[in-house]
Design an enzyme around this catalytic site. Structure first.
Site, PDB file in Angstrom:
ATOM      1  NE  ARG A  16      -2.417  -1.127   3.570  1.00 11.91           N
ATOM      2  CZ  ARG A  16      -2.917  -0.797   4.760  1.00 11.91           C
ATOM      3  NH1 ARG A  16      -4.069  -0.161   4.831  1.00 11.91           N
ATOM      4  NH2 ARG A  16      -2.284  -1.102   5.864  1.00 11.91           N
ATOM      5  CD  GLU A  17       4.591  -0.392  -1.755  1.00 14.00           C
ATOM      6  OE1 GLU A  17       3.378  -0.644  -1.996  1.00 14.00           O
ATOM      7  OE2 GLU A  17       5.482  -1.254  -1.884  1.00 14.00           O
ATOM      8  CG  LEU A  18      -0.916   5.445  -4.770  1.00 14.53           C
ATOM      9  CD1 LEU A  18       0.048   6.559  -5.157  1.00 14.53           C
ATOM     10  CD2 LEU A  18      -1.664   4.949  -6.015  1.00 14.53           C
ATOM     11  CE  LYS A  19      -4.143   3.433   4.297  1.00 14.49           C
ATOM     12  NZ  LYS A  19      -5.491   4.007   4.143  1.00 14.49           N
ATOM     13  CD  GLU A 493     -19.724  -1.043  13.709  1.00 13.16           C
ATOM     14  OE1 GLU A 493     -18.933  -1.140  12.761  1.00 13.16           O
ATOM     15  OE2 GLU A 493     -20.949  -0.826  13.588  1.00 13.16           O
ATOM     16  NE  ARG A 524     -10.228   6.528   4.328  1.00 14.23           N
ATOM     17  CZ  ARG A 524     -10.149   6.625   5.651  1.00 14.23           C
ATOM     18  NH1 ARG A 524      -9.994   5.540   6.399  1.00 14.23           N
ATOM     19  NH2 ARG A 524     -10.220   7.793   6.235  1.00 14.23           N
ATOM     20  CD1 TRP A 570     -18.573  -5.291  -0.694  1.00 16.55           C
ATOM     21  CD2 TRP A 570     -18.858  -4.485   1.371  1.00 16.55           C
ATOM     22  NE1 TRP A 570     -19.221  -4.083  -0.800  1.00 16.55           N
ATOM     23  CE2 TRP A 570     -19.405  -3.563   0.451  1.00 16.55           C
ATOM     24  CE3 TRP A 570     -18.919  -4.185   2.738  1.00 16.55           C
ATOM     25  CZ2 TRP A 570     -20.010  -2.368   0.843  1.00 16.55           C
ATOM     26  CZ3 TRP A 570     -19.522  -2.986   3.126  1.00 16.55           C
ATOM     27  CH2 TRP A 570     -20.056  -2.092   2.194  1.00 16.55           C
ATOM     28  CG  HIS A 703     -20.093   9.965   2.788  1.00 11.87           C
ATOM     29  ND1 HIS A 703     -19.226   8.913   2.909  1.00 11.87           N
ATOM     30  CD2 HIS A 703     -21.326   9.429   2.676  1.00 11.87           C
ATOM     31  CE1 HIS A 703     -19.912   7.777   2.871  1.00 11.87           C
ATOM     32  NE2 HIS A 703     -21.182   8.065   2.723  1.00 11.87           N
TER      33      HIS A 703
END
Ligand code: 39S
Ligand code: ZN
Length: 763
Positions: A16-19, A493, A524, A570, A703
């Site tokens: 996940r380097e781009l994240k 949660e 994400r 999912w 959001h």
């Protein structure tokens, strides 16, 4: 000779380097140059990873979203971001994420705040794209610089580049006319930009361009079919060869249209529509290339290479040079590298293939077709051994689960009494005020929570330490809710990494990865758990957390579960049995959890079905079958409780009209939904069908970082009360609050509670 190629590669990076680079840049902790450099490194690595293919996609890399990239390429920027003073990349992020008016450093002060572009699901995947915006005034102006720069990079690296773009008809179809004008009327203005783009690429010596038109796997009316003819006849003169790519489903009645468009080649998804291929070959003009997507780009199972070869070899003989072979769709939807996994059970791991392993399968198929199967004898034998082991593994097949599913009868899905009788009993027990307030489940997932979990997973925090940390977070949520004066509380949660993965980790028949990240939107990601076998529940999954939360308050505490359809949609699911069967197994497992919660004294239980709608087949003609088993699965999960137990469900999308009958059929006592942005208009659906049970129309758009005003919430609820009797209304946000901060959540909920009190007092 067969050509092998790829349609797209995951850009987030194996780790996940781009994240991390994006989030660091957005926080102002690193420079734009560093981000661009990281992008270049990722592209270089990913092209290396695709070595040995005859054509490699270029232009599939995006810093946020490939559809937004296309909007920038076509010069279709929303009016509100035009005239921006800063760097183009920053303007791109302004559209992707929105920007507040503050902050001179990001041009907020001079260029103003902007709303983010709308985001919506990419076909039936869990990937979300930024919706192109149109008005009748929209003009297009080509900016090929991004694509040309990446092409130059690829060439410098010796890559056999095949630029990838979103096709004009799909681009229009996926966009939204903000002024309700006719999008198709823009086609004549759009096509010159495409012509210019293709000519520019031709001038660079590009031979093939992949032009994605996945909209061809959906039902198209005559106008849209006609648009395909108009578009591709106009692009016919360009000097590049076009490979028109379709994926995610079958062409069916669009096969004739697709086969006869004036392009040089056609790619089809041969996973979803193998039987369609031979008729398609008969339709295809003899000069055209046919690319067959034979490796599943939507799941993580090893391909049955021998079966594919049995099917492909005669086609290769028939088509010769015209046959191309590829994954079914872009590999964007699968994780990068199975070899990163250190903890995955070795047997299960031997059944799997992530993006890199899928490309290796493609190379093996290519060699087998060119040189004969003998050339890859060892590889084929290994593949066969893995598949045979999977088929016969006792870990996949659990006779007790299969027997339990066979015993499901109509009683499972049936509450004792109808809603009106249940509602009276529930009201007597719960004693809630009018306009009861609640939230959807999650409270902010703070850095501390994630850190504690990451330490726990790394063995730096023990069971007791982790439990104490999560209990402290739960206690904090309960305290905050009591202070706010909410009526039905949630535990928040904290202990869940994700509403689906959390359950996958605890159910038998599921495996989960360490690095199996798939981009959901922007930075994400999700790590879909892997459903490999018959599903059962070894022990209660949520009861301890919920009863702990209940012990802290006299107010009713909602038990919080994810429903079977959402868990299924999912997850990476089995390819060896119908989805409906896996769903029923999940339904039985979650039903046991519901019953355990009830036994533990939990009186309100929410079963989220956020992904019920997104599981709808791309073609309407297949909707009913899906909805039948999806609704039945929900009912099996939810309806094994006493009348006194109040069942809630939650769905967070704003399009209900076309499935309202199915939603009513689920027979939940209360449904909470997203509505705040549509000004309660979507409640029309509930009104027209006279939705018989209780509804919590979301009054707070989670959001957005904006705090909804009390008066605004009152107005929204009054609108709702015009459509639905006030006795059946709840007051709640649109969705969970996990991506928000406490500093936003507290004032927003405080206004929400004040609004409910005002409504009770007569507005
Ligand atoms: N499955 C799923 N699909 C969905 C949704 C959803 O909630 N779940 N919501 C809709 C929108 N999609 C979304 C998808 C992802 C996220 C999201 O926030 N994802 C998180 C990851 C959540 C997660 O799994 N977190 C883990 C791992 C966290 C992590 O990255 N840990 C770090 C360490 C962190 C630290 O030390 O601070 C690491 O492992 O390196 C956890 O909490 O345990 C992210 O990308 O950042 C939000 C919405 C539609 N589809
Ligand atoms: Zn939601």
């Amino acid at each position: 000779m067969t050509t092998i190629h790829n349609l797209g590669f995951p850009r987030i990076g194996a780790k996940r380097e781009l994240k991390f680079a994006l989030e660091s840049y957005w926080k102002g902790e690193s420079s734009r140059d560093a981000l661009k450099e990281l992008g270049a490194q990722l592209r270089k690595r990913h092209w290396d990873n695709q070595g040995g293919l005859d054509f490699v996609p270029v232009g599939d890399f995006a810093f946020y979203d490939q559809v937004l990239d296309m909007s920038f390429t076509l010069g279709n920027l929303p009016q509100r971001v035009q005239g921006f003073h800063g760097d183009v990349l920053d303007n791109y992020f302004r559209v992707a994420r929105g920007r507040s008016a503050q902050g001179a450093e990001d041009h907020g002060a001079c260029c103003g705040g902007v709303a983010a572009g709308e985001m919506t699901k990419w076909f039936d995947t869990n990937y979300h794209y930024i919706v192109p915006e149109f008005t009748s005034e929209t003009q297009f102006q080509l900016d090929a610089s991004r694509l040309l720069a990446q092409l130059a990079e690829a060439r410098a690296q010796g890559v056999k580049a095949k630029p990838v773009i979103v096709g004009p008809v799909t681009y229009l179809a996926l966009g939204k006319a903000k002024d309700d004008s006719d999008k198709l009327a823009l086609l004549p203005r759009l096509l010159p930009a495409y012509t210019q783009l293709l000519d520019t690429l031709a001038a660079q010596g590009v031979e093939w361009v992949q032009i994605d038109e996945p909209i061809l796997v959906t039902e198209l009316d005559a106008e849209w079919q006609h648009a395909f003819n108009t578009a591709y006849h106009q692009l016919k003169g360009c000097k590049v060869k076009l490979l028109l790519a379709t994926y995610f489903g079958q062409l069916q009645e669009n096969a004739y249209l697709a086969a006869n468009l004036p392009v040089a080649g056609l790619h089809v998804d041969a996973i979803n529509g193998r039987d369609d291929v031979q008729p398609l070959i008969n339709l295809l003009p003899p000069h055209k290339v046919l690319s067959l997507g034979v490796i599943n780009g939507r799941n993580i199972w090893k391909t049955d290479l021998a079966a594919v070869l049995n099917w492909l070899e005669p086609l290769a003989a028939q088509l010769g040079e015209r046959l191309w072979v590829a994954p079914s769709c872009s590999l964007l939807h699968v994780p990068v590298d199975l070899d990163s996994e250190q903890k995955l059970d070795a047997e299960i791991k031997s059944w799997l293939a992530f993006a890199l392993q899928k490309l290796e399968e493609l190379r093996i198929l290519g060699r087998a077709l060119r040189e004969g199967r003998d050339a890859v004898k060892t590889e084929l034998a290994q593949n066969l051994a893995a598949l045979t082991a999977r088929r016969t593994s006792p870990r996949v097949n659990n006779p007790a689960v299969q027997a339990a599913v066979a015993k499901i009868d109509a009683k499972f899905g049936q509450r004792q009494n109808a809603y009106t009788q249940r509602a009276q009993k529930q009201a007597a027990l719960l004693k809630l005020p009018a306009y009861p307030t609640t939230t959807i489940g999650s409270f902010p997932q703070t850095a501390e929570i994630r850190q504690a979990r990451s330490q726990y997973k790394a063995g730096q925090l023990d069971d007791a330490g982790y439990k104490a940390a999560m209990q402290a977070e739960i206690a904090r949520s309960v305290r905050e809710q009591e202070t706010l004066g909410l009526d039905v509380l949630v535990h928040g949660e904290a202990e869940r990494n994700d509403m689906v993965e959390y359950f996958g980790e605890q159910l038998q028949g599921y495996a989960f990865s360490q690095f199996g990240w798939v981009q959901s939107y922007g930075s994400r990601c999700v790590k879909p758990p892997i459903l490999f076998g018959d599903i059962s529940r070894p022990k209660a999954m949520t009861v301890e957390w919920i009863t702990y939360a209940q012990s802290l308050t006299k107010k009713p505490m909602k038990g919080m579960l994810t429903g079977p359809v959402t868990i299924l949609n999912w997850s990476f699911v089995r390819d060896d049995q119908p989805r409906s069967v896996s769903c029923k197994q999940l339904a039985l497992a979650i039903r046991e959890e519901v019953q355990d919660l009830e036994k533990a004294g939990v009186r309100v239980i929410q079963i989220d079905e956020a992904a019920l709608r997104e599981g709808l087949p791309l073609r309407k003609s297949q909707w009913k079958r899906y909805l039948d088993w999806a609704v039945e699965s929900f009912r099996i999960t939810a309806n094994g409780v006493k009348d006194e137990t109040q069942i809630h469900t939650h769905m967070c999308y704003s399009e209900f009209n076309d499935i309202i009958a199915s939603i009513a059929d689920m027979d939940a006592d209360v449904i909470t939904i997203e509505t705040s942005r549509s000004d309660m208009e979507l409640l029309d659906a509930f009104d027209h069908f006279s939705y018989p049970n209780e509804i919590g129309p979301g009054v707070y758009d989670i959001h957005s970082p904006n705090i909804p005003a009390q008066e605004h919430i009152v107005q929204l609820m009054k609108k709702a009360a015009e459509r639905i009797p006030a006795e059946r209304l709840w007051v709640n946000p649109d969705c969970g609050l996990k991506t928000r901060q406490w500093s936003e959540v507290i004032p927003a909920l405080s206004n929400m509670v004040a609004a409910a009190k005002a409504l009770r007092a007569g507005g």
